[in-house]
Structures are given as structure tokens and as C-alpha cells.
Design a protein around this motif. Structure first.
Motif, PDB file in Angstrom:
ATOM      1  N   UNK A   1     -18.041 -10.724 -28.433  1.00 26.88           N
ATOM      2  CA  UNK A   1     -18.890  -9.684 -27.851  1.00 26.88           C
ATOM      3  C   UNK A   1     -19.284 -10.021 -26.418  1.00 26.88           C
ATOM      4  N   UNK A   2     -19.681 -11.268 -26.188  1.00 22.59           N
ATOM      5  CA  UNK A   2     -20.069 -11.653 -24.830  1.00 22.59           C
ATOM      6  C   UNK A   2     -18.869 -11.637 -23.886  1.00 22.59           C
ATOM      7  N   UNK A   3     -17.694 -12.027 -24.379  1.00 24.37           N
ATOM      8  CA  UNK A   3     -16.486 -11.914 -23.560  1.00 24.37           C
ATOM      9  C   UNK A   3     -16.171 -10.463 -23.225  1.00 24.37           C
ATOM     10  N   UNK A   4     -16.428  -9.574 -24.167  1.00 25.81           N
ATOM     11  CA  UNK A   4     -16.196  -8.156 -23.914  1.00 25.81           C
ATOM     12  C   UNK A   4     -17.081  -7.620 -22.800  1.00 25.81           C
TER      13      UNK A   4
ATOM     14  N   UNK B   1      -9.188  -3.572 -24.688  1.00 23.72           N
ATOM     15  CA  UNK B   1      -8.786  -2.959 -25.956  1.00 23.72           C
ATOM     16  C   UNK B   1      -8.540  -4.031 -27.015  1.00 23.72           C
ATOM     17  N   UNK B   2      -7.784  -5.068 -26.657  1.00 23.20           N
ATOM     18  CA  UNK B   2      -7.483  -6.120 -27.633  1.00 23.20           C
ATOM     19  C   UNK B   2      -8.744  -6.894 -28.015  1.00 23.20           C
ATOM     20  N   UNK B   3      -9.645  -7.084 -27.062  1.00 18.90           N
ATOM     21  CA  UNK B   3     -10.892  -7.774 -27.377  1.00 18.90           C
ATOM     22  C   UNK B   3     -11.733  -6.958 -28.364  1.00 18.90           C
ATOM     23  N   UNK B   4     -11.767  -5.637 -28.182  1.00 17.57           N
ATOM     24  CA  UNK B   4     -12.490  -4.777 -29.126  1.00 17.57           C
ATOM     25  C   UNK B   4     -11.865  -4.826 -30.515  1.00 17.57           C
ATOM     26  N   UNK B   5     -10.539  -4.819 -30.571  1.00 16.95           N
ATOM     27  CA  UNK B   5      -9.866  -4.912 -31.864  1.00 16.95           C
ATOM     28  C   UNK B   5     -10.149  -6.252 -32.535  1.00 16.95           C
ATOM     29  N   UNK B   6     -10.132  -7.316 -31.743  1.00 17.95           N
ATOM     30  CA  UNK B   6     -10.433  -8.642 -32.276  1.00 17.95           C
ATOM     31  C   UNK B   6     -11.865  -8.700 -32.799  1.00 17.95           C
ATOM     32  N   UNK B   7     -12.795  -8.080 -32.067  1.00 21.32           N
ATOM     33  CA  UNK B   7     -14.195  -8.059 -32.489  1.00 21.32           C
ATOM     34  C   UNK B   7     -14.358  -7.309 -33.814  1.00 21.32           C
TER      35      UNK B   7
END
Length: 316
Positions: free
Chosen positions: A180-183, A211-217
């Protein structure tokens, strides 16, 4: 330790220079920290943040560069605790140079496999992609480990397996916070890229990262919810098994309590006195038969009582 790299032919080429395109400061000593302060104008707070494993992700914009703290997953050791850790590293980026400040030298490994590296920005984005895929790989490992733990738990409900599931659940909480913080950092980086007129390809890569960070989250959150439900279910199952065991032990104790009393009386001289007119080889077998009948009667009564209480507390 300092490692310097020059960008050539779409790859990082090791060089022996202190003004290279990309420089890695791995667990810098006192002299190397002084170099970061004097030559690269990095203040003490930023330097301490880059080497602090508990530092939260953030990005700072300056006239000539930007400073970024990024949360990364630690390499999984496969220890019995099954804990997945996260840490932080720092990035000092300008159009002509990228400085990486970390506690180890693993951050630049594997770069350039996805796309050619021509600028420090390419290295920065490729590094962020590598870390994001590292999270995804760890989530796959967590899923496989969880399945193995479920099999072991079904075979034998030991506390060790439940503790390992707790550790995995805790690791997922840390992963969710880090992702979340990386996002948030990626969102601010995207706005900065548009403001500073980065190339269309770089902006597209940042969009892919978001997009990939949101999917990972979302994937980590799903695993976390599933783990919470599994832990609650396993805990309830262990409690239910313990309650059943205690209930059986209590029933055994209740059955043998009157038998102990009768056996105590039978072991005294009073029983011999009461059966003085009956041969002992008849009296004592009859005494044992009577004890068995009393025990059987107690079992029948207790079973009916437990069935009645179960039906009273059951669904209506």
C-alpha cells in the motif's frame, strides 16, 4: 561497499568510477557515508531512512533530484518459523544518475532482462518492477506453504502448525502495508512524471507498475482474509477437540467415582463381616458384578443426560 555501473548497449557495465551512471552503496561504512553527504548532498535523515528496515515508503521531490524510499520483500530463508520479512532501501534519482543505498547488493541483480536499460530512469523503473514481482513470487510461495500446513494440520493438530499459520498471517499484514505504501509512492511518481514531461514510454511503465501493484495488493488482502478464516476455523477445531476430550475424561471420572467408594468399602473388614456367612469365592465375584452393574448404569444415565443437554442447546 561501492559498486559503479555505466549504461552501455542496454545493460549495466561495471566500472571503477565515482561518477558513474548508476552507483550502489551497499551497507556503506563511515567514509562512504561521508561521500554521500559531501558529493551527493544526502542529509543524515535521508541516509538513516535508506538503511532503516522499518522506514515507511515515501518520495521527496527536490529541484535537481528526487529521493525515494521503497519497501522490498526480504529473501525467504525457509526457516521453521515461516516468516516473510520486509525492509527498505533508498534511491536518489536525477536525469543523469541513480544512487541505490541498501543494506545488501542484491538490488541491481537481474536488471535488464525485461527491457534494455539506456537511462537511469530505465534502471529505476526496472528495479521497481523486479521488487514488485518479488512480492508476487512470495505470495505464490505463501499459498503453497499454506496448503502444506493444512495437510499437516489435518494429519496432526499440533501447536507448531498453528503458530506457523499465525506467522504467515502476520507476514501478509506486513506485505499489505508495504505494498500500500509503495502504491502511494507510485501515484506521486506518476504525477511527477507527467509534470516533468517524462517520455510516453516511461509514463506507460509507471502506469503498468501502478496496475500490477494494485493487483498484488488485492491478492495479498485475499490471502490475508483466507488465512484469518483458516486460523479461526483451526482454533475452533482445536478447542472443540479439547472440549470433547475433557468431557470424556469427566464422564470417566464420574463413572469411577462411586466405584472407588464401593471398592474402598469392599477392601475393608466390614465387607468380610457383612458376608461372613457367604464363601469369599461367591461374595467377591458378586461384589465385582455389582460394581460393573453400577458402572453401566452410570454410563447409561450420563449418556441420556448429555443427549438431553445437547438437544436443549441445539437449533430449534
Amino acid at each position: 561497499m561501492i559498486k559503479s555501473f555505466q549504461l552501455a548497449h542496454g545493460a549495466l557495465i561495471p566500472v571503477e568510477r565515482i561518477d558513474a551512471d548508476v552507483m550502489l552503496f551497499s551497507n556503506p561504512d563511515v567514509a562512504e557515508r561521508d561521500l554521500l553527504r559531501s558529493d551527493f548532498k544526502l542529509d543524515d535523515h535521508a541516509l538513516a531512512s535508506a538503511l532503516d528496515p522499518d522506514e515507511v515508503s515515501r518520495i521527496e521531490f527536490h529541484p535537481e533530484n528526487l529521493f525515494l524510499i521503497w519497501k522490498r520483500p526480504e529473501s525467504y530463508s525457509g526457516a521453521e518459523s515461516l516468516a516473510f520479512e520486509v525492509s527498505s532501501f533508498g534511491l536518489l534519482f536525477s536525469k543523469s544518475r541513480l544512487l541505490v543505498i541498501a543494506t545488501d547488493d542484491s538490488q541491481l541483480s537481474g536488471l535488464g532482462d525485461r527491457q534494455p536499460l539506456h537511462t537511469p530512469l530505465d534502471v529505476l523503473l526496472d528495479m521497481l518492477f523486479n521488487n514488485l514481482h518479488h512480492y508476487l513470487d512470495h505470495l505464490k510461495v505463501i499459498k503453497m506453504v499454506a496448503r502444506e500446513l493444512q495437510k499437516k494440520f489435518n494429519a496432526s493438530m499440533e501447536n507448531q502448525h498453528l503458530i506457523q499459520m499465525f506467522n504467515l498471517s502476520e507476514s501478509l499484514i506486513y506485505y499489505i502495508n508495504a505494498i500500500h505504501s509503495n502504491g502511494a509512492v507510485l501515484t506521486r511518481l506518476r504525477n511527477h512524471a507527467e509534470k516533468e514531461h517524462f517520455g510516453a514510454e516511461a509514463i506507460a511503465l509507471i502506469d503498468d507498475l501502478i496496475i500490477e501493484n494494485n493487483q498484488c495488493s488485492k491478492q495479498a488482502e485475499i490471502y490475508s482474509r483466507v488465512f484469518s478464516g483458516l486460523i479461526d476455523a483451526r482454533g475452533n477445531l482445536m478447542n472443540n477437540s479439547m472440549n470433547n476430550l475433557l468431557r470424556k475424561l469427566t464422564l470417566i471420572n464420574v463413572v469411577f467415582l462411586p466405584l472407588n467408594l464401593i471398592a474402598s468399602v469392599g477392601g475393608m473388614s466390614e465387607f468380610s463381616m457383612m458376608t461372613s456367612g457367604v464363601p469369599w469365592w461367591i461374595a467377591y465375584p458378586l461384589f465385582l458384578v455389582g460394581m460393573l452393574m453400577v458402572g453401566g448404569l452410570m454410563v447409561v444415565v450420563l449418556k441420556r443426560l448429555t443427549r438431553g443437554s445437547t438437544s436443549m442447546h441445539g437449533p430449534h
